[in-house]
Enzyme design. Structure first.
Site, PDB file in Angstrom:
ATOM      1  N   GLY A 213       0.820  -1.204   0.000  1.00  8.81           N
ATOM      2  CA  GLY A 213       0.000   0.000   0.000  1.00  8.81           C
ATOM      3  C   GLY A 213       0.848   1.245   0.000  1.00  8.81           C
ATOM      4  O   GLY A 213       2.032   1.180   0.324  1.00  8.81           O
ATOM      5  N   PRO A 214       0.245   2.376  -0.346  1.00  4.28           N
ATOM      6  CA  PRO A 214       0.997   3.631  -0.397  1.00  4.28           C
ATOM      7  C   PRO A 214       1.513   4.051   0.985  1.00  4.28           C
ATOM      8  O   PRO A 214       1.020   3.534   1.995  1.00  4.28           O
ATOM      9  CB  PRO A 214      -0.033   4.643  -0.922  1.00  4.28           C
ATOM     10  CG  PRO A 214      -1.336   3.961  -0.982  1.00  4.28           C
ATOM     11  CD  PRO A 214      -1.141   2.522  -0.753  1.00  4.28           C
ATOM     12  N   PRO A 215       2.477   4.945   1.022  1.00  2.00           N
ATOM     13  CA  PRO A 215       3.038   5.368   2.293  1.00  2.00           C
ATOM     14  C   PRO A 215       1.989   6.011   3.200  1.00  2.00           C
ATOM     15  O   PRO A 215       1.050   6.638   2.710  1.00  2.00           O
ATOM     16  CB  PRO A 215       4.095   6.413   1.907  1.00  2.00           C
ATOM     17  CG  PRO A 215       4.133   6.496   0.449  1.00  2.00           C
ATOM     18  CD  PRO A 215       3.105   5.605  -0.131  1.00  2.00           C
ATOM     19  N   GLY A 216       2.157   5.812   4.487  1.00  2.97           N
ATOM     20  CA  GLY A 216       1.284   6.500   5.440  1.00  2.97           C
ATOM     21  C   GLY A 216      -0.072   5.875   5.638  1.00  2.97           C
ATOM     22  O   GLY A 216      -0.944   6.456   6.271  1.00  2.97           O
ATOM     23  N   THR A 217      -0.278   4.662   5.099  1.00  8.99           N
ATOM     24  CA  THR A 217      -1.595   4.061   5.254  1.00  8.99           C
ATOM     25  C   THR A 217      -1.681   3.163   6.486  1.00  8.99           C
ATOM     26  O   THR A 217      -2.698   2.515   6.702  1.00  8.99           O
ATOM     27  CB  THR A 217      -1.980   3.244   4.007  1.00  8.99           C
ATOM     28  OG1 THR A 217      -0.855   2.481   3.602  1.00  8.99           O
ATOM     29  CG2 THR A 217      -2.395   4.146   2.871  1.00  8.99           C
ATOM     30  N   LYS A 219       0.821   0.716   7.548  1.00  7.62           N
ATOM     31  CA  LYS A 219       1.406  -0.620   7.461  1.00  7.62           C
ATOM     32  C   LYS A 219       2.279  -0.919   8.684  1.00  7.62           C
ATOM     33  O   LYS A 219       2.149  -1.980   9.298  1.00  7.62           O
ATOM     34  CB  LYS A 219       2.226  -0.750   6.166  1.00  7.62           C
ATOM     35  CG  LYS A 219       1.365  -0.598   4.919  1.00  7.62           C
ATOM     36  CD  LYS A 219       2.145  -0.799   3.644  1.00  7.62           C
ATOM     37  CE  LYS A 219       3.172   0.277   3.377  1.00  7.62           C
ATOM     38  NZ  LYS A 219       2.601   1.620   3.202  1.00  7.62           N
ATOM     39  N   THR A 220       3.133   0.023   9.024  1.00  2.00           N
ATOM     40  CA  THR A 220       3.973  -0.163  10.200  1.00  2.00           C
ATOM     41  C   THR A 220       3.115  -0.303  11.449  1.00  2.00           C
ATOM     42  O   THR A 220       3.345  -1.165  12.299  1.00  2.00           O
ATOM     43  CB  THR A 220       4.910   1.049  10.371  1.00  2.00           C
ATOM     44  OG1 THR A 220       5.493   1.355   9.108  1.00  2.00           O
ATOM     45  CG2 THR A 220       5.988   0.761  11.382  1.00  2.00           C
ATOM     46  N   GLU A 435      -5.177  33.166 -11.847  1.00  2.00           N
ATOM     47  CA  GLU A 435      -6.009  32.416 -10.893  1.00  2.00           C
ATOM     48  C   GLU A 435      -7.494  32.604 -11.176  1.00  2.00           C
ATOM     49  O   GLU A 435      -8.262  31.644 -11.150  1.00  2.00           O
ATOM     50  CB  GLU A 435      -5.683  32.822  -9.454  1.00  2.00           C
ATOM     51  CG  GLU A 435      -4.260  32.491  -9.002  1.00  2.00           C
ATOM     52  CD  GLU A 435      -3.859  31.044  -9.249  1.00  2.00           C
ATOM     53  OE1 GLU A 435      -4.734  30.159  -9.183  1.00  2.00           O
ATOM     54  OE2 GLU A 435      -2.659  30.806  -9.534  1.00  2.00           O
ATOM     55  N   ASP A 512       0.324  23.560 -14.687  1.00  2.00           N
ATOM     56  CA  ASP A 512      -1.012  23.354 -15.262  1.00  2.00           C
ATOM     57  C   ASP A 512      -0.905  22.549 -16.552  1.00  2.00           C
ATOM     58  O   ASP A 512      -1.667  21.615 -16.789  1.00  2.00           O
ATOM     59  CB  ASP A 512      -1.670  24.692 -15.607  1.00  2.00           C
ATOM     60  CG  ASP A 512      -1.861  25.577 -14.378  1.00  2.00           C
ATOM     61  OD1 ASP A 512      -1.904  25.026 -13.274  1.00  2.00           O
ATOM     62  OD2 ASP A 512      -1.964  26.806 -14.543  1.00  2.00           O
TER      63      ASP A 512
END
Ligand code: ADP
Ligand code: ZN
Length: 622
Positions: A213-217, A219-220, A435, A512
């Site tokens: 899975g992606p970082p920060g989800t 796992k650790t 903008e 952009d």
């Protein structure tokens, strides 16, 4: 050997160096101005200022006549504990002192001692000497060593090899929003607690589980929770730490890690970023990486070496399972894969609930509002969000986190630190038109998300920003929605073109344009949304890293390649023409909005829309 000056000099070098070294060690406490010995971590001046802003700096010591500072800071990037960090200060930094005073930060300037000249002379001599002699030593060692390069240095044993936590203190309740992964692991906990249930019926428990899975989800966190729930020690190491300068170190670390783990079984071994060692062997440009291969081989050997029922479970994490060596995924190794994804609304709400427990939050602020505003945030982002909001709250001397702080924190996490706005100038006007161009095109297109805010206050890399309210369901996007996004993204450049003329357009649109091109390309090659038809022409996964399958990356003919390019250009051209059209027809409103924006610097979405409504019809968004 002839006794020449040269020889005497050569042989006396190590002695001089060693005695100087001793001297240095003996005298260092007296001359503790020697700030280099204090810390190795560094930070840029700009980051340092941000840290002061955030209230993360606790103490500042200035050395070298104001050229260097050693700061004590605490912050999420440095593991939330107080650390000493070195900062090179610019030649003149008058604002620094004012800032430090304003934030009540302890400041200490250390006068330079008179003997600096001597010190720096010795210092200057010392480093080259040290380098020369250690190189000489290194060569001797490796020449003498008979066991090949692996024995050049036995750092593998002497360094801290891996982290051991006897008790992680994390339980399943600390992990939220990834219920399927949690269920998978409950069985493993049962095994660690009551292995006899399984062994009695002859069942073998998996040795290795791969978390993808992606970082920060989380796992650790999940791996720690298994250890915590089963009440067993937690050994961890990161794949990138294996890949060291000296050949053989990685393999010996693996050996040591498993040895220690066996002594402490039952236990969990956690290998983060396993892709750093575990990617397919013998690929990569210029041959494989020997060190990595040796480490990987050792890991495979170790995993085969223990019986399934010794009570060691190896949990590894990666965000790229597709690049792993297939040997790792074979039965008896990491034969179970558990996916952990970026949480959806329900998951985010659950994670917020976990992290809100120890925070004071305004009772009128429901966590579901926060969850709704944060599609795409990982568990770590959400934890960080609440923490940032709490810091902001404390800085404003409030006692409860309100929506205001949450909003600020979200903006900051998405787009970086806020800067100060430009003074009125041509470039400020140009940014304002750019903008407003994005914002008005977005507002007037039925299939585009609504504007949430337009601002001229720079953030991170951006000099002005237009925020759109993200829609919850980002998983199914229609063709007209993608086209609307392309037009919205082109709005900035289109406004520059119309208002300032072709020759005045700026580099400000580069980001952009990148997005525009990538969206258009995906429409053609991935989503089958062009004249080429419903075909998938790009298989990202087939070329996970350089070197693999080199030479057969494209799976289509040159003829199709030309068609793809033509289609992409067609889409972009069509959107560009429509965007220019919207800008031209609404020029009066745009001028008006730009004036307001320059004056107020930020216009929020509802105000923006109500201004446009005075002039023209705004479509109802679905
Ligand atoms: P990963 O290993 O996937 O990169 P971590 O487990 O290190 O992510 O997550 C970092 C931090 O983010 C955790 O310590 C925790 O505070 C928070 N976090 C991430 N995912 C979750 C989750 N599912 N539930 C609760 N907290 C989470
Ligand atoms: Zn832009």
């Amino acid at each position: 050997m002839k006794l020449s000056w040269k020889n005497i000099l050569l042989w006396s070098l190590p002695i001089i160096v060693i005695s100087f070294f001793l001297w240095q060690v003996v005298f260092t406490p007296v001359t503790n101005e020697n700030k280099t010995s204090l810390t190795n971590s560094r930070m840029t001046y700009g980051r340092f200022l941000e840290y002061i802003e955030m209230g993360w700096v606790k103490k500042v010591d200035i050395y070298d006549n104001g050229h260097t500072a050693v700061i004590e800071a605490i912050g999420p990037e440095i593991g939330n504990r107080i650390q000493k960090i070195r900062v090179e200060l610019p030649a003149s930094a008058p604002e620094l002192i004012i800032k430090l005073k304003k934030n009540h930060i302890d400041l200490n300037a250390h006068p330079t001692k008179n003997n600096t000249a001597l010190w720096s002379l010795l210092g200057n001599l010392f480093f080259p000497l040290l380098l020369v002699t250690s190189l000489a030593l290194l060569f001797r060692r490796s020449n003498n060593a008979t066991g090949g390069p692996g024995q050049a240095m036995s750092f593998g044993k002497s360094k801290a090899l891996f982290q051991i936590e006897a008790k992680t203190g994390i339980v399943f309740d600390d992990v939220a929003g990834i219920d399927e992964a949690k269920e998978e692991f409950e069985e493993i906990v049962t095994f660690l607690k009551k292995p006899e249930y399984f062994t009695a019926v002859g069942a073998k428990i998996p040795k290795g589980v791969l978390l993808v899975g992606p970082p920060g989800t989380g796992k650790t966190l999940l791996a720690k929770a298994i250890a915590g729930e089963a009440n067993v020690p937690f050994f961890s190491i990161s794949g990138s730490e294996f890949v060291e300068m000296f050949v053989g170190v990685g393999a010996s670390r693996v050996r040591d890690l498993f040895k220690k783990a066996k002594e402490n079984a039952p236990c969990i071994i956690f290998i983060d970023e396993i892709d750093a060692v575990g990617r397919q062997r013998g690929t990569g440009i210029g041959g494989g990486n020997d060190e990595r291969e040796q480490t990987l081989n050792q890991l495979l050997t170790e995993m085969d070496g223990f019986e399934g029922n010794t009570g060691i479970i190896v949990v590894a994490a990666t965000n790229r399972a597709d690049i792993l060596d297939s040997a790792l995924l074979r039965p008896g190794r990491f034969d179970r894969q558990v996916n952990v994804d970026i949480p959806d609304f329900k998951g985010r709400l659950a994670i917020l609930n976990v992290h809100a427990k120890n925070k004071k939050i305004d009772i009128n602020l429901s966590l579901s509002i926060i969850a709704r505003r944060t599609p795409g945030f990982s568990g770590a982002d959400l934890a960080n969000l609440l923490n940032e909001a709490a810091i902001l709250t404390a800085r404003e001397r409030k006692n409860q986190i309100t929506l205001q702080e949450i909003d600020k924190a979200i903006d900051r996490i998405i787009a970086g630190m806020e800067g100060t706005a430009l003074i009125d100038s041509k470039s400020k006007r140009l940014i304002a038109y750019h903008e407003v161009g994005h914002a008005i095109v977005g507002t007037l297109l039925k299939d585009h998300e609504n504007v949430q805010k337009v601002t001229l206050i720079p953030r991170g890399q951006a000099r002005g920003l237009t925020w759109f309210t993200p829609s919850e369901d980002q998983s199914l996007i229609s063709r007209s929605q993608i086209k609307a996004r392309i037009m919205g993204a082109l709005g900035g450049r289109a406004a520059e073109e119309i208002v300032f003329g072709e020759s005045e357009i700026t580099t400000g649109a580069s980001n952009d344009l990148q997005q525009v091109t990538s969206m258009a390309r995906q429409m053609v090659t991935k989503f089958g949304m062009s004249n080429i038809g419903p075909m998938s022409l790009e298989n990202e996964e087939s070329n996970p890293f350089l070197g693999r399958g080199m030479g057969n990356t494209s799976e289509y003919s040159d003829e199709i390649a030309i068609k793809i390019d033509t289609q992409i250009k067609e889409i972009v051209d069509e959107c560009h023409i429509k965007t220019i059209d919207i800008i031209k027809t609404n020029r009066v409103i745009i001028d008006k909005l730009v004036d307001i924006l320059i004056e107020k610097e930020t216009i929020d979405g509802s105000e923006f829309i109500s201004i446009i409504k005075q002039y023209t019809k705004v479509p109802q968004k679905i």
